[in-house]
Design a protein around this motif. Structure first.
Motif, PDB file in Angstrom:
ATOM      1  N   ALA A   1       0.853  -1.197   0.000  1.00  0.00           N
ATOM      2  CA  ALA A   1       0.000   0.000   0.000  1.00  0.00           C
ATOM      3  C   ALA A   1       0.885   1.242   0.000  1.00  0.00           C
ATOM      4  O   ALA A   1       2.022   1.203   0.478  1.00  0.00           O
ATOM      5  CB  ALA A   1      -0.917   0.008   1.210  1.00  0.00           C
ATOM      6  N   ALA A   2       0.343   2.336  -0.513  1.00  0.00           N
ATOM      7  CA  ALA A   2       1.070   3.605  -0.535  1.00  0.00           C
ATOM      8  C   ALA A   2       0.065   4.752  -0.586  1.00  0.00           C
ATOM      9  O   ALA A   2      -1.058   4.581  -1.069  1.00  0.00           O
ATOM     10  CB  ALA A   2       2.012   3.667  -1.735  1.00  0.00           C
ATOM     11  N   ILE A   3       0.489   5.910  -0.099  1.00  0.00           N
ATOM     12  CA  ILE A   3      -0.389   7.081  -0.084  1.00  0.00           C
ATOM     13  C   ILE A   3       0.469   8.347  -0.007  1.00  0.00           C
ATOM     14  O   ILE A   3       1.577   8.308   0.516  1.00  0.00           O
ATOM     15  CB  ILE A   3      -1.374   7.009   1.116  1.00  0.00           C
ATOM     16  CG1 ILE A   3      -2.614   7.856   0.904  1.00  0.00           C
ATOM     17  CG2 ILE A   3      -0.694   7.353   2.419  1.00  0.00           C
ATOM     18  CD1 ILE A   3      -3.632   7.238   0.017  1.00  0.00           C
ATOM     19  N   THR A   4      -0.051   9.436  -0.520  1.00  0.00           N
ATOM     20  CA  THR A   4       0.574  10.736  -0.312  1.00  0.00           C
ATOM     21  C   THR A   4      -0.186  11.425   0.809  1.00  0.00           C
ATOM     22  O   THR A   4      -1.407  11.342   0.885  1.00  0.00           O
ATOM     23  CB  THR A   4       0.524  11.616  -1.578  1.00  0.00           C
ATOM     24  OG1 THR A   4      -0.832  11.837  -1.945  1.00  0.00           O
ATOM     25  CG2 THR A   4       1.268  10.969  -2.720  1.00  0.00           C
ATOM     26  N   CYS A   5       0.541  12.076   1.698  1.00  0.00           N
ATOM     27  CA  CYS A   5      -0.128  12.748   2.810  1.00  0.00           C
ATOM     28  C   CYS A   5       0.656  13.988   3.214  1.00  0.00           C
ATOM     29  O   CYS A   5       1.778  14.208   2.767  1.00  0.00           O
ATOM     30  CB  CYS A   5      -0.316  11.803   3.986  1.00  0.00           C
ATOM     31  SG  CYS A   5       1.134  10.874   4.453  1.00  0.00           S
ATOM     32  N   SER A   6       0.009  14.785   4.049  1.00  0.00           N
ATOM     33  CA  SER A   6       0.605  16.016   4.551  1.00  0.00           C
ATOM     34  C   SER A   6       0.614  15.993   6.066  1.00  0.00           C
ATOM     35  O   SER A   6      -0.081  15.186   6.679  1.00  0.00           O
ATOM     36  CB  SER A   6      -0.219  17.220   4.067  1.00  0.00           C
ATOM     37  OG  SER A   6      -0.202  17.298   2.670  1.00  0.00           O
ATOM     38  N   HIS A   7       1.358  16.905   6.646  1.00  0.00           N
ATOM     39  CA  HIS A   7       1.347  17.030   8.101  1.00  0.00           C
ATOM     40  C   HIS A   7      -0.071  17.340   8.547  1.00  0.00           C
ATOM     41  O   HIS A   7      -0.766  18.128   7.902  1.00  0.00           O
ATOM     42  CB  HIS A   7       2.269  18.156   8.548  1.00  0.00           C
ATOM     43  CG  HIS A   7       3.708  17.889   8.243  1.00  0.00           C
ATOM     44  ND1 HIS A   7       4.700  18.745   8.630  1.00  0.00           N
ATOM     45  CD2 HIS A   7       4.331  16.878   7.594  1.00  0.00           C
ATOM     46  CE1 HIS A   7       5.869  18.274   8.239  1.00  0.00           C
ATOM     47  NE2 HIS A   7       5.667  17.141   7.602  1.00  0.00           N
ATOM     48  N   ALA A   8      -0.507  16.734   9.632  1.00  0.00           N
ATOM     49  CA  ALA A   8      -1.871  16.934  10.126  1.00  0.00           C
ATOM     50  C   ALA A   8      -2.141  18.413  10.364  1.00  0.00           C
ATOM     51  O   ALA A   8      -1.331  19.111  10.967  1.00  0.00           O
ATOM     52  CB  ALA A   8      -2.093  16.139  11.400  1.00  0.00           C
ATOM     53  N   GLY A   9      -3.265  18.874   9.864  1.00  0.00           N
ATOM     54  CA  GLY A   9      -3.658  20.268  10.009  1.00  0.00           C
ATOM     55  C   GLY A   9      -3.196  21.166   8.888  1.00  0.00           C
ATOM     56  O   GLY A   9      -3.778  22.215   8.657  1.00  0.00           O
ATOM     57  N   SER A  10      -2.184  20.772   8.140  1.00  0.00           N
ATOM     58  CA  SER A  10      -1.634  21.670   7.120  1.00  0.00           C
ATOM     59  C   SER A  10      -2.566  21.848   5.936  1.00  0.00           C
ATOM     60  O   SER A  10      -2.630  22.918   5.346  1.00  0.00           O
ATOM     61  CB  SER A  10      -0.259  21.204   6.661  1.00  0.00           C
ATOM     62  OG  SER A  10      -0.337  19.955   6.012  1.00  0.00           O
ATOM     63  N   MET A  11      -3.310  20.815   5.551  1.00  0.00           N
ATOM     64  CA  MET A  11      -4.203  20.944   4.402  1.00  0.00           C
ATOM     65  C   MET A  11      -5.366  21.868   4.724  1.00  0.00           C
ATOM     66  O   MET A  11      -5.722  22.729   3.938  1.00  0.00           O
ATOM     67  CB  MET A  11      -4.706  19.576   3.949  1.00  0.00           C
ATOM     68  CG  MET A  11      -3.590  18.695   3.426  1.00  0.00           C
ATOM     69  SD  MET A  11      -4.194  17.110   2.888  1.00  0.00           S
ATOM     70  CE  MET A  11      -4.250  17.416   1.127  1.00  0.00           C
ATOM     71  N   ARG A  12      -5.942  21.708   5.902  1.00  0.00           N
ATOM     72  CA  ARG A  12      -7.053  22.588   6.293  1.00  0.00           C
ATOM     73  C   ARG A  12      -6.565  24.021   6.448  1.00  0.00           C
ATOM     74  O   ARG A  12      -7.223  24.951   6.018  1.00  0.00           O
ATOM     75  CB  ARG A  12      -7.659  22.106   7.608  1.00  0.00           C
ATOM     76  CG  ARG A  12      -8.478  20.855   7.458  1.00  0.00           C
ATOM     77  CD  ARG A  12      -9.189  20.538   8.778  1.00  0.00           C
ATOM     78  NE  ARG A  12      -9.649  19.175   8.741  1.00  0.00           N
ATOM     79  CZ  ARG A  12      -9.134  18.168   9.413  1.00  0.00           C
ATOM     80  NH1 ARG A  12      -8.116  18.369  10.208  1.00  0.00           N
ATOM     81  NH2 ARG A  12      -9.629  16.964   9.309  1.00  0.00           N
TER      82      ARG A  12
END
Length: 143
Positions: A26-37
């Motif tokens: 499995a793989a995913i792209t993600c950001s630091h929590a809170g940064s997208m909002r």
């Protein structure tokens, strides 16, 4: 899981597989929590910045889950493809605990190491992304 989620996951796994020394499940792209909002809110308010840094991982980061390890990569998005810059972290799966939740169109999760490090990350799950998230979290928790 649905065929659509499995097909989406294959599109994430296939490009990162050559950069890992084990089979990636499995793989995913993600950001630091809170940064997208925070980025969305700041754009709506006409301001420039995003959220604060929650870890020493790049933001965004590409995570790949193997049978024994979890890999983190610095990457650059190229449309719907990825250019991997470098591996920035690797953890043994049996040394990581994962807690996650789905809230407000986002999957938020924390990877905690036995040495005390914690990485709070998130990614969107709108438009069918929840099935992809469930595949990712299932692979993370498989020991």
């Amino acid at each position: 899981m649905t065929k659509k989620s499995e097909k989406q996951m294959a599109k994430m796994v296939d490009p990162v597989q050559p950069h890992c020394d084990e089979k990636i499940t499995a793989a995913i792209t993600c950001s630091h929590a809170g940064s997208m909002r925070s980025l969305l809110v700041s754009k709506l308010l006409g301001q420039g910045g995003g959220g604060g840094k929650t870890s020493n991982l790049p933001n965004p980061v590409f995570l790949a889950v193997g049978e024994k390890s979890i890999y983190a990569f610095k990457y650059v998005p190229r449309g719907f493809k990825f250019k991997f810059k470098q591996e920035v972290a690797r953890w043994q799966k049996d040394e990581i605990d994962v807690e996650y939740e789905f809230s407000g169109g986002m999957a938020t999760f924390v990877l905690s190491t036995k040495s005390g490090d914690a990485y709070a990350l998130e990614f969107p799950i709108v438009m069918g992304g929840k099935g992809l998230a469930e595949l990712f979290f299932s692979a993370l928790q498989a020991k």
